[in-house]
Design a protein around this motif. Structure first.
Motif, PDB file in Angstrom:
ATOM      1  N   UNK A 207      22.201 -18.418 -18.840  1.00  0.00           N
ATOM      2  CA  UNK A 207      21.246 -17.811 -19.771  1.00  0.00           C
ATOM      3  C   UNK A 207      19.941 -17.441 -19.076  1.00  0.00           C
ATOM      4  N   UNK A 208      19.671 -18.086 -17.940  1.00  0.00           N
ATOM      5  CA  UNK A 208      18.439 -17.793 -17.200  1.00  0.00           C
ATOM      6  C   UNK A 208      18.595 -16.535 -16.348  1.00  0.00           C
TER       7      UNK A 208
ATOM      8  N   UNK B 115      16.030 -27.907 -17.290  1.00  0.00           N
ATOM      9  CA  UNK B 115      15.680 -27.843 -18.711  1.00  0.00           C
ATOM     10  C   UNK B 115      16.475 -26.788 -19.468  1.00  0.00           C
ATOM     11  N   UNK B 116      17.417 -26.131 -18.803  1.00  0.00           N
ATOM     12  CA  UNK B 116      18.175 -25.047 -19.433  1.00  0.00           C
ATOM     13  C   UNK B 116      18.892 -25.517 -20.696  1.00  0.00           C
ATOM     14  N   UNK B 117      19.207 -24.593 -21.607  1.00  0.00           N
ATOM     15  CA  UNK B 117      19.859 -24.968 -22.874  1.00  0.00           C
ATOM     16  C   UNK B 117      21.235 -25.599 -22.663  1.00  0.00           C
ATOM     17  N   UNK B 118      21.780 -26.124 -23.727  1.00  0.00           N
ATOM     18  CA  UNK B 118      23.111 -26.732 -23.702  1.00  0.00           C
ATOM     19  C   UNK B 118      24.149 -25.659 -23.400  1.00  0.00           C
ATOM     20  N   UNK B 119      25.039 -25.947 -22.478  1.00  0.00           N
ATOM     21  CA  UNK B 119      26.076 -24.992 -22.104  1.00  0.00           C
ATOM     22  C   UNK B 119      27.258 -25.012 -23.060  1.00  0.00           C
ATOM     23  N   UNK B 120      27.924 -23.876 -23.182  1.00  0.00           N
ATOM     24  CA  UNK B 120      29.099 -23.774 -24.060  1.00  0.00           C
ATOM     25  C   UNK B 120      30.244 -24.643 -23.540  1.00  0.00           C
TER      26      UNK B 120
ATOM     27  N   UNK C  98      24.163 -24.030 -30.264  1.00  0.00           N
ATOM     28  CA  UNK C  98      23.610 -22.836 -30.915  1.00  0.00           C
ATOM     29  C   UNK C  98      22.091 -22.924 -31.036  1.00  0.00           C
ATOM     30  N   UNK C  99      21.583 -24.062 -31.489  1.00  0.00           N
ATOM     31  CA  UNK C  99      20.135 -24.236 -31.631  1.00  0.00           C
ATOM     32  C   UNK C  99      19.456 -24.213 -30.262  1.00  0.00           C
ATOM     33  N   UNK C 100      20.078 -24.861 -29.290  1.00  0.00           N
ATOM     34  CA  UNK C 100      19.500 -24.920 -27.947  1.00  0.00           C
ATOM     35  C   UNK C 100      19.400 -23.530 -27.323  1.00  0.00           C
ATOM     36  N   UNK C 101      20.446 -22.723 -27.497  1.00  0.00           N
ATOM     37  CA  UNK C 101      20.430 -21.355 -26.953  1.00  0.00           C
ATOM     38  C   UNK C 101      19.357 -20.517 -27.644  1.00  0.00           C
TER      39      UNK C 101
ATOM     40  N   UNK D  38      16.110 -21.575 -26.303  1.00  0.00           N
ATOM     41  CA  UNK D  38      16.014 -21.138 -24.920  1.00  0.00           C
ATOM     42  C   UNK D  38      15.616 -19.682 -24.790  1.00  0.00           C
ATOM     43  N   UNK D  39      16.084 -18.860 -25.731  1.00  0.00           N
ATOM     44  CA  UNK D  39      15.727 -17.433 -25.692  1.00  0.00           C
ATOM     45  C   UNK D  39      14.238 -17.224 -25.929  1.00  0.00           C
ATOM     46  N   UNK D  40      13.563 -18.244 -26.460  1.00  0.00           N
ATOM     47  CA  UNK D  40      12.121 -18.152 -26.696  1.00  0.00           C
ATOM     48  C   UNK D  40      11.319 -18.708 -25.520  1.00  0.00           C
TER      49      UNK D  40
END
Length: 205
Positions: free
Chosen positions: A12-13, A160-165, A186-189, A192-194
Motif C-alpha cells: 500500500x506504500x 507501521x503499515x496497515x494490516x495486510x490481506x 479494512x479499517x486499517x487500510x 492508512x490511505x489517510x
C-alpha cells in the motif's frame, strides 16, 4: 489478533513511494517488503497453523507451511534472480499485468467479507492499534538501536503499515476468526490511505 499484527500491507506504500522517493529509498522499501514476505510465508504461517490446531502434528505443519503457493513462487523467483537465468522478454510484463489485474480481487474480497457486526467489535480497533501504533513504536526503537540513519524513515513507515490481506488469507486457511481479520484489515487500510501520504513527507529524499 496475532495474524493482524504480523501481516503488513507494505504494497500500500508503493504508489506513494513511487511518486515521492528516490531510487535508493524505494529500493530499501522493496527489500523491507521482501524480508517481510519471507517471514509471512514461513514464521507467520507456522503461527497460523499452530492456532489452527496443527501444533502437535509436525508433518502436517511442515506440509502446510512449505507447501504454501506464495512461498514456492518466491523461492522460484529468487532462484531465477540469483542464478542469472535468462528470462524471455515478454514474461516480466505479462506477469506484472496479471499481478495488477489479480490485485483488484483483494478489495473486492475484503468488501464481501467485512460485516457491520465485525466493525463494531472492540477487538477490531485493538488489532488496528496493535499493528500500526505498536508497529510504529517498534520501528522507532529498532531504527534507534541499529542506527539506521537515512533508512530509519522507511523502516518506521514500513513497520507501521496497515494490516495486510495475508492475515485474512491465513485466517480463512486455518479456520481462525475471519470476521475479525477482514474487518480490522479494512479499517486499517482506510486509515492508512489517510496517514501514509502525510508520513511520506518526512522521508528523506
Amino acid at each position: 489478533m496475532v495474524m493482524c499484527a504480523m501481516c503488513i500491507n507494505v504494497s500500500m506504500i508503493y504508489p506513494f513511494a513511487a511518486l515521492s522517493l528516490g531510487a535508493a529509498a524505494f529500493s530499501q522499501l522493496v527489500m523491507f517488503d521482501m524480508g517481510h514476505a519471507l517471514l509471512v510465508w514461513t514464521v507467520t504461517t507456522v503461527v497460523a497453523c499452530k492456532y489452527g490446531g496443527h501444533a502437535d502434528d509436525i508433518p502436517v505443519l511442515l506440509k502446510r507451511t512449505l507447501g504454501a503457493p506464495p512461498l514456492l513462487v518466491m523461492i522460484v523467483a529468487l532462484t531465477l534472480n540469483l542464478s542469472g537465468a535468462p528470462i524471455p522478454r515478454g514474461v516480466l510484463p505479462g506477469v506484472l499485468f496479471i499481478g495488477q489485474v489479480l490485485i483488484l480481487l483483494v478489495p473486492l474480497a475484503m468488501g464481501l467479507l467485512v460485516s457491520a457486526r465485525g466493525m463494531r467489535r472492540p477487538e477490531v480497533i485493538a488489532a488496528v492499534v496493535l499493528r500500526s501504533g505498536l508497529g510504529a513504536l517498534l520501528g522507532v526503537g529498532l531504527a534507534w538501536l541499529f542506527h539506521l540513519g537515512a533508512a530509519a524513515a522507511i523502516a518506521i513507515i514500513g513497520a507501521a503499515a496497515p494490516i495486510g490481506f495475508t492475515s485474512v488469507v491465513l485466517s480463512a486457511r486455518e479456520g481462525l476468526d475471519l470476521d475479525l481479520a477482514a474487518s480490522a484489515a479494512a479499517i486499517s487500510v482506510f486509515l492508512g490511505s489517510l496517514w501514509i501520504p502525510l508520513a511520506m513527507v518526512f522521508v528523506p529524499r
